[in-house]
Design an enzyme around this catalytic site. Structure first.
Site, short mmCIF file in Angstrom:
data_model
loop_
_atom_site.label_atom_id
_atom_site.label_comp_id
_atom_site.label_asym_id
_atom_site.label_seq_id
_atom_site.Cartn_x
_atom_site.Cartn_y
_atom_site.Cartn_z
N TYR A 39 1.01 -1.24 0.04
CA TYR A 39 0.15 0.07 -0.10
C TYR A 39 0.98 1.25 -0.08
O TYR A 39 0.49 2.21 0.48
CB TYR A 39 -0.75 0.04 1.20
CG TYR A 39 -2.20 -0.66 0.91
CD1 TYR A 39 -3.09 -0.27 -0.16
CD2 TYR A 39 -2.55 -1.95 1.61
CE1 TYR A 39 -4.28 -1.10 -0.37
CE2 TYR A 39 -3.75 -2.63 1.47
CZ TYR A 39 -4.38 -2.20 0.48
OH TYR A 39 -5.66 -3.02 0.33
N PHE B 202 -5.07 7.59 6.89
CA PHE B 202 -5.08 6.51 7.47
C PHE B 202 -4.45 5.12 7.17
O PHE B 202 -4.52 3.83 7.41
CB PHE B 202 -6.55 6.06 6.50
CG PHE B 202 -6.59 6.00 5.00
CD1 PHE B 202 -5.95 4.84 4.33
CD2 PHE B 202 -7.14 6.74 4.41
CE1 PHE B 202 -5.70 4.89 3.10
CE2 PHE B 202 -6.76 6.87 2.92
CZ PHE B 202 -6.23 5.82 2.46
N ARG C 292 -18.65 -5.75 -1.90
CA ARG C 292 -18.57 -4.74 -0.60
C ARG C 292 -19.94 -4.24 -0.19
O ARG C 292 -20.45 -4.01 1.06
CB ARG C 292 -17.90 -3.60 -1.10
CG ARG C 292 -16.33 -4.02 -0.92
CD ARG C 292 -15.32 -2.78 -1.73
NE ARG C 292 -14.11 -2.98 -1.55
CZ ARG C 292 -13.10 -2.33 -2.35
NH1 ARG C 292 -13.51 -1.47 -3.29
NH2 ARG C 292 -12.01 -2.53 -1.98
N HIS D 140 -9.64 -6.57 -1.69
CA HIS D 140 -8.88 -5.55 -2.58
C HIS D 140 -8.73 -6.26 -4.22
O HIS D 140 -8.84 -7.49 -4.38
CB HIS D 140 -7.19 -5.65 -2.15
CG HIS D 140 -6.40 -5.02 -3.26
ND1 HIS D 140 -6.22 -3.67 -3.32
CD2 HIS D 140 -5.67 -5.73 -4.30
CE1 HIS D 140 -5.37 -3.58 -4.34
NE2 HIS D 140 -5.12 -4.45 -4.93
P1 GDP Z 1 -9.40 0.47 -3.63
O1 GDP Z 1 -8.68 0.10 -4.76
O2 GDP Z 1 -10.99 0.34 -3.81
O3 GDP Z 1 -9.34 -0.60 -2.50
O4 GDP Z 1 -9.50 1.88 -2.67
P2 GDP Z 1 -7.88 2.55 -2.38
O5 GDP Z 1 -6.76 2.17 -3.40
O6 GDP Z 1 -8.55 4.12 -2.78
O7 GDP Z 1 -7.63 2.66 -0.82
C1 GDP Z 1 -7.02 1.43 -0.59
C2 GDP Z 1 -7.77 0.93 0.93
O8 GDP Z 1 -7.31 1.53 1.59
C3 GDP Z 1 -9.21 0.98 0.75
O9 GDP Z 1 -9.57 -0.38 0.08
C4 GDP Z 1 -9.63 0.88 2.32
O10 GDP Z 1 -9.23 -0.37 2.89
C5 GDP Z 1 -8.49 1.73 2.89
N1 GDP Z 1 -9.12 3.02 2.77
C6 GDP Z 1 -9.27 3.96 1.67
N2 GDP Z 1 -9.81 5.16 2.50
C7 GDP Z 1 -9.77 4.95 3.56
C8 GDP Z 1 -9.95 5.73 4.53
O11 GDP Z 1 -10.57 7.14 4.62
N3 GDP Z 1 -9.97 5.22 6.14
C9 GDP Z 1 -9.65 4.06 6.14
N4 GDP Z 1 -9.39 3.60 7.56
N5 GDP Z 1 -9.33 3.41 5.15
C10 GDP Z 1 -9.37 3.86 4.11
#
Ligand code: GDP
Length: 139
Positions: free
Chosen positions: A51, A59, A104, A117
């Site tokens: 990540y 976060f 989801r 994911h």
């Molecule tokens: P994805 O590709 O749909 O999984 O989304 P992203 O790549 O934007 O974010 C990766 C992961 O980070 C997400 O699946 C969430 O588990 C986590 N995440 C994203 N935004 C937030 C947030 O605002 N708070 C928290 N705690 N986790 C977040």
């Protein structure tokens, strides 16, 4: 239509809640095939690297802690337009925005624990698959 591979991960909350079979049935009901699958406990280093793109987000620490809180299942899916197809099956990142009928939308309530994911581009799919699997493990 291109045949693609994408990386899927069933996150610790999916394993903890015993819903990995249900999630796999969403994948298998689509035209995607699971060609590799393994359970593992991510190290802190692996979660941070996986990540890395989010390392400056507020976060990030919470995300790394969550992703290392229990076993995950990493999978490689193959099929026509697998990257975008799996993103559709997963539903929006924030489960509150995710449509019913998506993983989801049906199984998650909170963005911090959103069950799955999936790679967001073909380039990231290649990198993420190589992060977890050797080519000889893809059958
Ligand atoms: P994805 O590709 O749909 O999984 O989304 P992203 O790549 O934007 O974010 C990766 C992961 O980070 C997400 O699946 C969430 O588990 C986590 N995440 C994203 N935004 C937030 C947030 O605002 N708070 C928290 N705690 N986790 C977040």
């Amino acid at each position: 239509m291109a045949i693609e591979r994408t990386l899927s991960m069933l996150k610790p909350d999916a394993v903890k809640n015993n819903i990995t079979g249900k999630i796999n049935s969403y994948i298998e009901s689509s035209e995607l095939k699971i060609i590799a699958q393994k359970m593992m406990l991510l190290t802190k280093k692996q979660a941070e690297l996986f990540y890395e793109i989010h390392k400056d987000r507020s976060f990030f620490l919470e995300l790394v802690e969550f992703m290392t809180s229990g076993p995950v299942i990493v999978q490689v899916l193959v099929g026509e337009n697998a990257v975008s197809k799996y993103r559709q099956i997963m539903g929006a990142t924030d489960p509150k925005q995710a449509e019913k009928g998506t993983i989801r939308g049906d199984f998650a309530d909170d963005i911090s624990e959103n069950r799955v994911h999936g790679s967001d581009s073909l380039e990231n799919a290649r990198k993420e698959i190589a992060f977890f699997f050797a080519e000889c493990e893809l059958v």
